[in-house]
Design an enzyme around this catalytic site. Structure first.
Site, PDB file in Angstrom:
ATOM      1  N   LYS A 279       0.841  -1.208   0.000  1.00 61.16           N
ATOM      2  CA  LYS A 279       0.000   0.000   0.000  1.00 61.16           C
ATOM      3  C   LYS A 279       0.871   1.253   0.000  1.00 61.16           C
ATOM      4  CE  LYS A 279      -1.575   1.664   4.022  1.00 61.16           C
ATOM      5  NZ  LYS A 279      -1.305   3.101   4.243  1.00 61.16           N
ATOM      6  N   ASN A 280       1.900   1.255   0.851  1.00 65.85           N
ATOM      7  CA  ASN A 280       2.705   2.480   1.005  1.00 65.85           C
ATOM      8  C   ASN A 280       3.642   2.742  -0.175  1.00 65.85           C
ATOM      9  OD1 ASN A 280       1.414   3.023   3.342  1.00 65.85           O
ATOM     10  ND2 ASN A 280       3.149   2.597   4.710  1.00 65.85           N
TER      11      ASN A 280
ATOM     12  N   ARG B  47      -4.397  10.635   4.938  1.00 67.34           N
ATOM     13  CA  ARG B  47      -3.322  11.625   5.030  1.00 67.34           C
ATOM     14  C   ARG B  47      -2.398  11.579   3.822  1.00 67.34           C
ATOM     15  NH1 ARG B  47      -2.090  13.848   9.523  1.00 67.34           N
ATOM     16  NH2 ARG B  47       0.025  14.092   8.753  1.00 67.34           N
TER      17      ARG B  47
ATOM     18  N   CYS C 123      -4.194  12.826  13.975  1.00 68.51           N
ATOM     19  CA  CYS C 123      -4.783  11.500  13.778  1.00 68.51           C
ATOM     20  C   CYS C 123      -4.542  10.663  15.023  1.00 68.51           C
ATOM     21  CB  CYS C 123      -4.276  10.840  12.518  1.00 68.51           C
ATOM     22  SG  CYS C 123      -2.623  10.214  12.660  1.00 68.51           S
TER      23      CYS C 123
ATOM     24  N   ARG D  37       0.801  14.744  13.396  1.00 68.74           N
ATOM     25  CA  ARG D  37       1.650  14.342  12.268  1.00 68.74           C
ATOM     26  C   ARG D  37       1.821  15.528  11.339  1.00 68.74           C
ATOM     27  NH1 ARG D  37      -0.411   8.554  10.168  1.00 68.74           N
ATOM     28  NH2 ARG D  37       1.431   8.650   8.848  1.00 68.74           N
TER      29      ARG D  37
ATOM     30  N   ASP E 116       5.071   0.501  12.062  1.00 70.31           N
ATOM     31  CA  ASP E 116       3.844  -0.126  11.564  1.00 70.31           C
ATOM     32  C   ASP E 116       3.709  -1.592  11.987  1.00 70.31           C
ATOM     33  OD1 ASP E 116       3.035   2.219  10.434  1.00 70.31           O
ATOM     34  OD2 ASP E 116       3.417   1.646   8.356  1.00 70.31           O
TER      35      ASP E 116
ATOM     36  N   ARG F 295      -8.518  -0.085   5.081  1.00 67.34           N
ATOM     37  CA  ARG F 295      -7.673   0.911   4.423  1.00 67.34           C
ATOM     38  C   ARG F 295      -6.378   0.267   3.907  1.00 67.34           C
ATOM     39  NH1 ARG F 295      -5.753   4.873   8.170  1.00 67.34           N
ATOM     40  NH2 ARG F 295      -4.345   5.019   6.433  1.00 67.34           N
TER      41      ARG F 295
END
Ligand code: UD1
Length: 419
Positions: free
Chosen positions: A22-23, A92, A116, A121, A306, A398
């Site tokens: 995802k990132n 974000r 958040c 952040r 994470d 997400r």
């Protein structure tokens, strides 16, 4: 609202396939608007954040076609340079269109992301970097406004290594006039993946994956194909799922070198690990309880923040005491209260938690507060006695593709109840 219902205590066994990161997918998708021509991106995970990024690119005027795990994107013209609050507040990472918009279209109006669940952040380093590149940057009515005729290459030093900040600046500098050197850049694999894609499109980038990235600006970028790297956090989550249930599983289509900080800690805790080219096999079935180990989250190649919630869940059932220190985000322990409701013995002391492991957790209704906290609660549910209901699973959606299906295939008893 949907909830995930887990009947705990089943040992996981078998194989699981990792989806695309995802990132990585998010900055790569955002970067498609840096140039014209057709971009074909494959191995994109089908998760809500990716859908949100697709919507955002559509609003900006890009032509976006998703088919399964592939997206075909053309951004020959842009209709709008504004990323609205309604989208940015749900994700974000929408801020990743800031650099590309101002670099190629001379203007960007992007809603300022708010606070958040994992603490404040800021995006000050994204903005300071763009200002160094010559953009006029201001904040007006909750929106970041950045303007520049053509950005100019410059030296940029980041006070702290920021992942999306480095990505934003690397994208912007690709079209700037002259040379940009980003010092104290973030070194995450997702940055290397983005750089590889940009280079295929004609960008000149050297040093991605180290803390000094040099970018020679070019006039324009062309279209290209690219396959997104495997998701190291998803892979890590399944590895821990195997360990927490005393199972034996193979995590396929991953990059073991990206998992090293986690595998190293699991080895220390007593998990047997075998690494192949694109596969990690872990076995926690042949010994008693795992041993408590101390962990400190750090930017890559340190232990990823994470994976912190998942590690807290694992240490809650390990033998002895472990201390987990969070150094990347200021308040990322929202899952702790929920784990306590499942019987975990965890004390929060500032930016660290002290965990005294217990042999068993007890299933309970729990509430997810953010994406990775949700993963931690699901892992705890897999190991607990009885039933765990994880509420607010929209956080999970997400970032995890078909997580219930993948866990079920490993032998977990887990279901989604539509609400
Ligand atoms: C990215 C990841 C997220 C991961 C995080 C850290 C994406 C889409 N998200 O988030 O999953 O948890 O990296 O690995 O890739 N900071 C500043 N000023 C800034 C920017 C950041 O002070 O302008 C600070 C943050 O508050 C934080 C630290 O830098 O303490 C690292 O944050 P950063 O790397 O920017 O996280 P994200 O890129 O938002």
């Amino acid at each position: 609202m949907d909830k995930i219902v887990i009947s705990g205590g089943h040992v996981l066994q078998g194989e699981v396939q990792v989806s695309g990161a995802k990132n990585s997918a998010l900055p790569i998708l955002a970067s498609t608007i840096l140039g014209g021509g057709e971009c074909v991106i494959s191995n994109i995970p089908r998760v809500v954040d990716v859908v949100t990024m697709g919507k955002l690119l559509g609003i900006l005027g890009a032509d976006v076609h998703h088919e399964g795990n592939r997206a075909v994107i053309k951004a020959d013209v842009i209709r709008s340079t504004q990323a609205p609050y309604e989208l940015v507040k749900t994700m974000r990472a929408s801020v990743l269109v800031l650099g590309p918009l101002v670099a190629r279209w001379g203007e960007a109006v992007v809603s300022l992301p708010g606070g958040c669940a994992i603490g404040s952040r800021p995006v000050n380093l994204h903005l300071a970097g763009l200002a160094k590149l010559g953009a006029e940057v201001s904040i007006e009515h909750g929106y970041i406004r950045a303007k520049a005729k053509r950005l100019k290459g410059a030296p940029i030093y980041c006070d702290v290594p920021t992942v999306t900040g480095t990505e934003n600046l690397m994208m912007a500098a690709s079209l700037a006039q002259g040379t940009t050197v980003i010092e104290n850049a973030a070194k995450e694999p997702e940055i290397v993946d983005l750089a590889n894609f940009l280079v295929k499109r004609g960008a000149r980038i050297a040093g991605a994956g180290t803390d000094v990235i040099t970018i020679e600006g070019v006039r324009e970028l062309r279209g290209s194909d690219h396959e997104v790297i495997p998701d190291r956090i998803e892979a890590g989550t399944y590895v821990v799922a195997g360990a927490i249930t005393k199972g034996s599983i193979s995590v396929n289509r991953c990059r073991p070198e990206h998992l090293e900080p986690l595998l190293n800690k699991l080895g220390e805790a007593g998990v047997s690990i075998r690494v192949e080219k694109e596969r990690v096999h872990i076995d926690a079935s042949k010994r008693g309880r795992l041993k408590g180990v101390d962990v400190r989250t750090l930017p890559f190649p340190g232990f990823p923040t994470d994976m912190q919630a998942q590690m807290v869940a694992l240490m809650s059932v390990a033998e002895g005491t472990s201390i987990i220190t969070e150094t990347v985000f200021e308040s990322r322990f929202m899952h702790v209260e929920e784990l306590r409701r499942m019987g975990a013995d965890i004390r929060v002391e500032g930016n660290r938690v002290v965990i005294t492991g217990h042999e068993r957790l007890a299933g309970a209704p729990v509430m997810a507060s953010d994406l990775r906290a949700s993963a931690g609660l699901i892992l705890a549910g897999l190991a607990a006695e009885g039933t765990t209901d994880v509420l607010r699973v929209y956080h999970l959606d997400r970032g995890y593709e078909r997580i219930e299906e993948k866990l079920r295939a490993l032998g977990a008893v887990i279901d989604r109840q539509k609400g």
